[in-house]
Design a protein around this motif. Structure first.
Motif, short mmCIF file in Angstrom:
data_model
loop_
_atom_site.label_atom_id
_atom_site.label_comp_id
_atom_site.label_asym_id
_atom_site.label_seq_id
_atom_site.Cartn_x
_atom_site.Cartn_y
_atom_site.Cartn_z
N SER A 97 0.85 -1.20 0.00
CA SER A 97 0.00 0.00 0.00
C SER A 97 0.88 1.24 0.00
O SER A 97 1.81 1.34 0.79
N ILE A 98 0.54 2.18 -0.87
CA ILE A 98 1.28 3.42 -1.01
C ILE A 98 0.41 4.55 -0.49
O ILE A 98 -0.75 4.68 -0.88
N GLU A 99 0.98 5.40 0.38
CA GLU A 99 0.28 6.57 0.89
C GLU A 99 0.99 7.82 0.40
O GLU A 99 2.22 7.89 0.42
N GLY A 100 0.22 8.78 -0.05
CA GLY A 100 0.80 10.06 -0.46
C GLY A 100 1.47 9.98 -1.82
O GLY A 100 0.98 9.34 -2.74
N ARG A 101 2.63 10.60 -1.91
CA ARG A 101 3.35 10.68 -3.18
C ARG A 101 4.10 9.38 -3.46
O ARG A 101 4.82 8.89 -2.62
#
Length: 101
Positions: A17-21
């Motif tokens: 999971s990627i959060e933000g940029r």
């Protein structure tokens, strides 16, 4: 940390999971996520539901994951893209290389 990993319920899929940029600043963390996720992984899901931005270096990182996971035989899905991210993936023809849901 903007990148989190977990396993699917059956333990066979590594979910990143990627959060933000999602850009060059996350390169090492993204690489660590799949390289240290275990060798018993059958596939990967890159969850972009909380990603706000994606640039060309992120596209390169996805290609590195694809190579690591077996190239043409890789089982990788990119999920929960917002409209801007989906547009970038479409323009880049990533639908030919990944399952995008």
């Amino acid at each position: 940390m903007p990148i989190h990993t977990r396993r699917s319920h059956d333990g066979k899929i590594l979910i990143i999971s990627i959060e933000g940029r999602f850009d060059f600043s996350t390169h090492q963390a993204f690489r660590n996520a799949y390289e240290h996720g275990g060798r018993d992984v059958d596939g990967y899901i890159v969850d972009l539901s909380d990603a706000t931005y994606l640039d060309s270096s992120a596209l390169g990182m996805l290609l590195l994951l694809r190579d690591y996971a077996g190239g043409d035989n890789a089982n990788i899905a990119i999920e929960n893209c917002n409209n801007d991210v989906r547009k970038i993936l479409t323009i880049s023809n990533f639908e030919q290389l990944f399952t995008i849901r």
